[in-house]
Scaffold this motif. Sequence first.
Motif, mmCIF file in Angstrom:
data_model
loop_
_atom_site.group_PDB
_atom_site.id
_atom_site.type_symbol
_atom_site.label_atom_id
_atom_site.label_comp_id
_atom_site.label_asym_id
_atom_site.label_seq_id
_atom_site.Cartn_x
_atom_site.Cartn_y
_atom_site.Cartn_z
ATOM 1 N N ASP A 37 1.599 2.629 7.833
ATOM 2 C CA ASP A 37 1.830 1.322 7.208
ATOM 3 C C ASP A 37 1.260 1.218 5.796
ATOM 4 O OD1 ASP A 37 -0.866 1.258 7.806
ATOM 5 O OD2 ASP A 37 -0.839 -0.774 8.613
ATOM 6 N N ARG A 38 0.564 2.232 5.311
ATOM 7 C CA ARG A 38 -0.033 2.153 3.976
ATOM 8 C C ARG A 38 1.048 1.929 2.909
ATOM 9 N NH1 ARG A 38 -4.680 3.443 1.246
ATOM 10 N NH2 ARG A 38 -5.685 3.844 3.248
ATOM 11 N N LYS A 39 2.106 2.706 2.986
ATOM 12 C CA LYS A 39 3.183 2.593 2.004
ATOM 13 C C LYS A 39 3.824 1.212 2.048
ATOM 14 C CE LYS A 39 7.505 4.834 0.593
ATOM 15 N NZ LYS A 39 8.449 5.953 0.890
ATOM 16 N N SER A 40 4.099 0.708 3.258
ATOM 17 C CA SER A 40 4.774 -0.587 3.376
ATOM 18 C C SER A 40 3.854 -1.735 2.986
ATOM 19 C CB SER A 40 5.292 -0.789 4.808
ATOM 20 O OG SER A 40 4.227 -0.785 5.740
ATOM 21 N N ILE A 91 1.597 -1.682 0.604
ATOM 22 C CA ILE A 91 1.623 -1.723 -0.864
ATOM 23 C C ILE A 91 2.933 -2.330 -1.347
ATOM 24 C CG2 ILE A 91 1.615 -0.308 -2.964
ATOM 25 C CD1 ILE A 91 -0.145 1.703 -1.403
ATOM 26 N N ALA A 92 4.048 -1.889 -0.764
ATOM 27 C CA ALA A 92 5.362 -2.393 -1.183
ATOM 28 C C ALA A 92 5.504 -3.883 -0.906
ATOM 29 C CB ALA A 92 6.460 -1.606 -0.465
ATOM 30 N N GLY A 94 2.864 5.069 -4.365
ATOM 31 C CA GLY A 94 3.392 3.729 -4.112
ATOM 32 C C GLY A 94 3.186 2.756 -5.251
ATOM 33 N N GLY A 95 2.532 3.213 -6.311
ATOM 34 C CA GLY A 95 2.343 2.356 -7.483
ATOM 35 C C GLY A 95 1.011 1.654 -7.558
ATOM 36 N N PRO A 149 -5.490 -0.336 -2.992
ATOM 37 C CA PRO A 149 -5.654 -0.149 -1.540
ATOM 38 C C PRO A 149 -6.997 0.509 -1.212
ATOM 39 C CG PRO A 149 -3.613 0.844 -2.383
ATOM 40 C CD PRO A 149 -4.477 0.551 -3.550
ATOM 41 N N GLY A 150 -7.580 0.128 -0.100
ATOM 42 C CA GLY A 150 -8.795 0.765 0.371
ATOM 43 C C GLY A 150 -8.493 2.128 0.976
#
Length: 538
Positions: free
Chosen positions: A334-337, A339-340, A377-378, A354-355
């Motif tokens: 879920d890290r990518k989502s 951030i998005a 992811g930016g 993000p942590g």
Amino acid sequence: MKRFIFRIETTAVLLALLCTAKLNAQVAKRSNVPAPNFEVTGSIYPWEVHDEGIDQILDNMTGIAGINSVYMLAVMHQEHRPFNNDKLPGTFTFNHNPVRREWDAEDSRAYFRPQMDLYGRIKPMFSAHAWLNETDWLKLVLDKAHARGLRAGAEVSHTYIPVEYLNQHEEFKQRDINNNPVERPCTNHPDVREYLVALYGDLAKNYDVDYVQTCMLLFSRSDDPVKGGTCFCGSCQRKAKAMGFDMAAAIPVLKDNPYAQPQLDNWRNFRKASTTEIYKLVTDKLHEINPKIDFRLNDLNDRTSGLALEELKNNINSVHLSTHTEQNGYQKSDRKSRIATTKYFMGNDIPIIPGVPTRLLTTPEIVKSSIKISVDGGAKGIGVKHYDGSPFSLLRAVRNGLSEAGVAGFTPIMGMEVETMTLTGYKTDKFLIEPCVQTSTTGTAKSAFTNPSGMYDIVVSYADEKGGQGNLALSVAGKQKASWRLTEDIDCWKRKTIPNVKINTGDEIELVGMANGTETARVDFIEFIPRTAAGKAK
């Protein structure tokens, strides 16, 4: 029925410490350290500053992990430190704290010197421990960090009023739909609201903070009115009525049918409106005092609590994501989502940080993977979570991960894992989560230096154990460069710097450890820091 749409709009301890909480006569002098191109933040707690020393902490944060931004917990919630989870196996204690293995943080205590005349009925409460009240920890951390050119801030954590105070003043508590009190303050109570605005205003006025971060827990994370959802207190009912929502009339309807409309949507919208309003009041006060302060929301991914990021995009300056789940020992998807999703609500102009967990069951590979996902992811930075419980190996993984992800300005750590060297008399082991080697007699670790010839500072990560006084000695090309006794008896990891050593490619690096009593001469890592022409380590 027409659908309703909202318009967002301890006394003893305190008295004992009033003499030490002197009023600040002037607004704090501003250092205005600019935000780095890629921000790597790290948290600092007052008890670890007391135990380990702020200079040592900053040396390790910057030198090992590449941290360029730090924040001190100005108000900290009740929690076992370092963070522990009974469902996870292993030993989760402080790795490099020379005084204590663990600490139970008190509930919602202030670790700065409040200007008391800014507050109304509710005032900050202080620690019951004298040694935590003798120092303005926030000022100490800010001053030391700014002296190094680091960005520095403060955090107001999950809870900001102690439960023991709430139990003495039930009128401040949230209520469920059955009017049962919940041990969480309601920001729709005028006194609670006044306290929060004063708290943030105090930090902005009297402290040289570049940013203020918060992960406040406001309404409950349940948006189901009969399954723990809050709040239905008298203050909320009055506030709702002023906004055009008759909450008192909606309560019996929702008790009978929690999905009744428009009552359910009106109640949920009221929570969003109330949450948005308190954040706007807080951020308006901060920016009124100092427009340059970065208000950083520590987003716990709790939209069901009423937090609507899209309503706050003009008030929030950056968003830290509490993405810590990799501490369970596997890479979460879920890290990518996360951030998005945050970018979707906040737009591309708000930095997202993000942590990255560096504790519990996290591995160096997971740390580096989490960093790469964040960068790709930016993200405009990462947060190291958290220094107090992080072994040096995971802090090294942060800097190595930043370099591997292509973040400009971060070079990989040059060094040797002692476990991978040629060992005689040493065997692999683990101490305070850290993989290492140890000996019961005399151990030797050898390896050839494969980096370019030059002048280096050599840094050895080792453990100084109780129950004996062993010895460590380091040699380069057969010549001893340093020898030191392990006499501190502190049972934690330390770093020894041997400055300005000439090393040629191919030279043999040899580390010899001698045990004594139960002191097993544990060693983890040997780092080589190239020196510049001016003679300072780079």
